[in-house]
Design a protein around this motif. Sequence first.
Motif, PDB file in Angstrom:
ATOM      1  N   UNK A  73       0.852  -1.199   0.000  1.00 21.67           N
ATOM      2  CA  UNK A  73       0.000   0.000   0.000  1.00 21.67           C
ATOM      3  C   UNK A  73       0.879   1.237   0.000  1.00 21.67           C
ATOM      4  N   UNK A  74       0.917   1.915  -1.140  1.00 24.93           N
ATOM      5  CA  UNK A  74       1.822   3.053  -1.294  1.00 24.93           C
ATOM      6  C   UNK A  74       1.042   4.292  -1.734  1.00 24.93           C
ATOM      7  N   UNK A  75       1.379   5.403  -1.084  1.00 27.88           N
ATOM      8  CA  UNK A  75       0.625   6.645  -1.244  1.00 27.88           C
ATOM      9  C   UNK A  75       1.568   7.761  -1.692  1.00 27.88           C
ATOM     10  N   UNK A  76       1.068   8.649  -2.517  1.00 23.64           N
ATOM     11  CA  UNK A  76       1.922   9.696  -3.074  1.00 23.64           C
ATOM     12  C   UNK A  76       1.784  11.019  -2.310  1.00 23.64           C
ATOM     13  N   UNK A  77       2.904  11.585  -1.886  1.00 27.70           N
ATOM     14  CA  UNK A  77       2.870  12.931  -1.300  1.00 27.70           C
ATOM     15  C   UNK A  77       2.657  13.986  -2.396  1.00 27.70           C
ATOM     16  N   UNK A  78       2.266  15.165  -1.968  1.00 36.98           N
ATOM     17  CA  UNK A  78       2.170  16.290  -2.906  1.00 36.98           C
ATOM     18  C   UNK A  78       3.266  17.331  -2.655  1.00 36.98           C
ATOM     19  N   UNK A  79       3.819  17.316  -1.462  1.00 35.87           N
ATOM     20  CA  UNK A  79       4.826  18.325  -1.106  1.00 35.87           C
ATOM     21  C   UNK A  79       5.915  17.706  -0.224  1.00 35.87           C
ATOM     22  N   UNK A  80       7.056  18.376  -0.231  1.00 34.07           N
ATOM     23  CA  UNK A  80       8.117  18.018   0.717  1.00 34.07           C
ATOM     24  C   UNK A  80       8.125  19.076   1.838  1.00 34.07           C
ATOM     25  N   UNK A  81       8.941  18.811   2.862  1.00 32.85           N
ATOM     26  CA  UNK A  81       9.080  19.797   3.940  1.00 32.85           C
ATOM     27  C   UNK A  81       9.462  21.174   3.365  1.00 32.85           C
ATOM     28  N   UNK A  82      10.277  21.134   2.312  1.00 33.82           N
ATOM     29  CA  UNK A  82      10.844  22.379   1.783  1.00 33.82           C
ATOM     30  C   UNK A  82       9.812  23.242   1.068  1.00 33.82           C
ATOM     31  N   UNK A  83       8.826  22.612   0.405  1.00 34.68           N
ATOM     32  CA  UNK A  83       7.926  23.450  -0.407  1.00 34.68           C
ATOM     33  C   UNK A  83       6.459  23.399   0.046  1.00 34.68           C
ATOM     34  N   UNK A  84       6.223  22.894   1.259  1.00 32.39           N
ATOM     35  CA  UNK A  84       4.836  22.866   1.769  1.00 32.39           C
ATOM     36  C   UNK A  84       4.323  24.300   1.907  1.00 32.39           C
ATOM     37  N   UNK A  85       3.072  24.533   1.505  1.00 34.79           N
ATOM     38  CA  UNK A  85       2.519  25.890   1.582  1.00 34.79           C
ATOM     39  C   UNK A  85       2.176  26.270   3.029  1.00 34.79           C
TER      40      UNK A  85
END
Lengths: 245, 245
Positions: A73-85
Amino acid sequence: MPQYSNFPRSFGVLYYPGFEVLDIAGPLEALNILARMKGFEDMELSIISKTLDPVSVGPIAPDTTSKNFAGRQRYLPTHTFANAPPLDVLIVPGGFGSADPLPSGGKPDIEGYVDFAHKAYCGLEGRQPLKYFITVCNGTIIAAKAGILDGHKATTNKDGWNAITPLGPKTHWIAKARWVSSGNVWTTSGVSAGGDGILAWMNSILPDEIVTKVEVSMEWIRSKSADNDPFAEIEGCQDVLPKEK
Amino acid sequence: MPQYSNFPRSFGVLYYPGFEVLDIAGPLEALNILARMKGFEDMELSIISKTLDPVSVGPIAPDTTSKNFAGRQRYLPTHTFANAPPLDVLIVPGGFGSADPLPSGGKPDIEGYVDFAHKAYCGLEGRQPLKYFITVCNGTIIAAKAGILDGHKATTNKDGWNAITPLGPKTHWIAKARWVSSGNVWTTSGVSAGGDGILAWMNSILPDEIVTKVEVSMEWIRSKSADNDPFAEIEGCQDVLPKEK
């Protein structure tokens, strides 16, 4: 002035290797339903991880003894720590991936998540401070290490009670609690309690009729009492007073 | 002879665009916990979709009016219809993506999923027939279109009752039901009911002490009665007898 303008709009969740699937699915389901409703279409979600690589809920270390059921079960992030809004709300799930040692014996890879949660909560390094911080289950490990539970009342999953509560020596741990709200910090008990907790949190801001619509749409047989927690007794958990100031 | 050898080992779930996140997370959470327990390490999971592309739980059509909160949630399949391994159990979640018309007005893209469910259930084209078929919420749309509910008792989510039950004219639809078991076909009510349904299904094969461990580990306040369904009355649903043989 839009309706419900006091309801926060920018949500973030942390995905780390070995997070627990239902910890986050309960809250996300409730939020997904709300975000389809009139007046809430501008809700925004950021799924934040160390990198943009898929995050698995399965064992962290290579596992040669099992077929790795959860690891599929693998899920995709949308942001990293660096570019989170900028975020109003951060939700941190629990999972075996935050245990130290890991079930496989290794060390958890959560330092970056602890650091991000700390900076997001406090509003450091150009970030806006969170309006609300919410954990499910042993997401309290990340919260405690980030210092976010210091001076607060909190709860956590009941089967990890004795291992987790010492991580928050400045926290008043409430055993018989489906969820605990303490200022802008909400903590819930294990896994499924995240569903009751998120609905209680919504209900602290929104009128009953909105939250009831969400609850009926997800056919959630809701615990409306924060102390409706049969698992504290089953697991023999006791309140823990703060040992430090 | 391994313990619990009558418990099935090869599980499949269908991910289609616009599936509902908690529909599948409840059952997967319970199965994840079981798969960590001694005697169940050989459980295997296949996440099956049309292609290996990420599958989103969000709106199907491009959505210009919202920030696409749900659409940010993307999950990775492990198999396509073409290369899915032999399965003992197939679990089909509901979701807006199976509604016709879609909320966006278009047609759902579920023909391939209906065809796969039909062939898997019946054991066509070299497949072994399923031992169990399980739907959550309006996963019944795919099941009904695949003919799997013909001659069976079934239930579905309560807010879609009047739209969905006509799709199964050979089915006896039970309104006040958290779940219904009918031979090897299990159907549950909406979204959260999948958690109660999967535990009831497990309990039909495994001893109480195993299922109680799973339930306590996920801190699920379980409905143990199949007819504990407050939502049938809230939504005004009535039983529907089969109209055809």
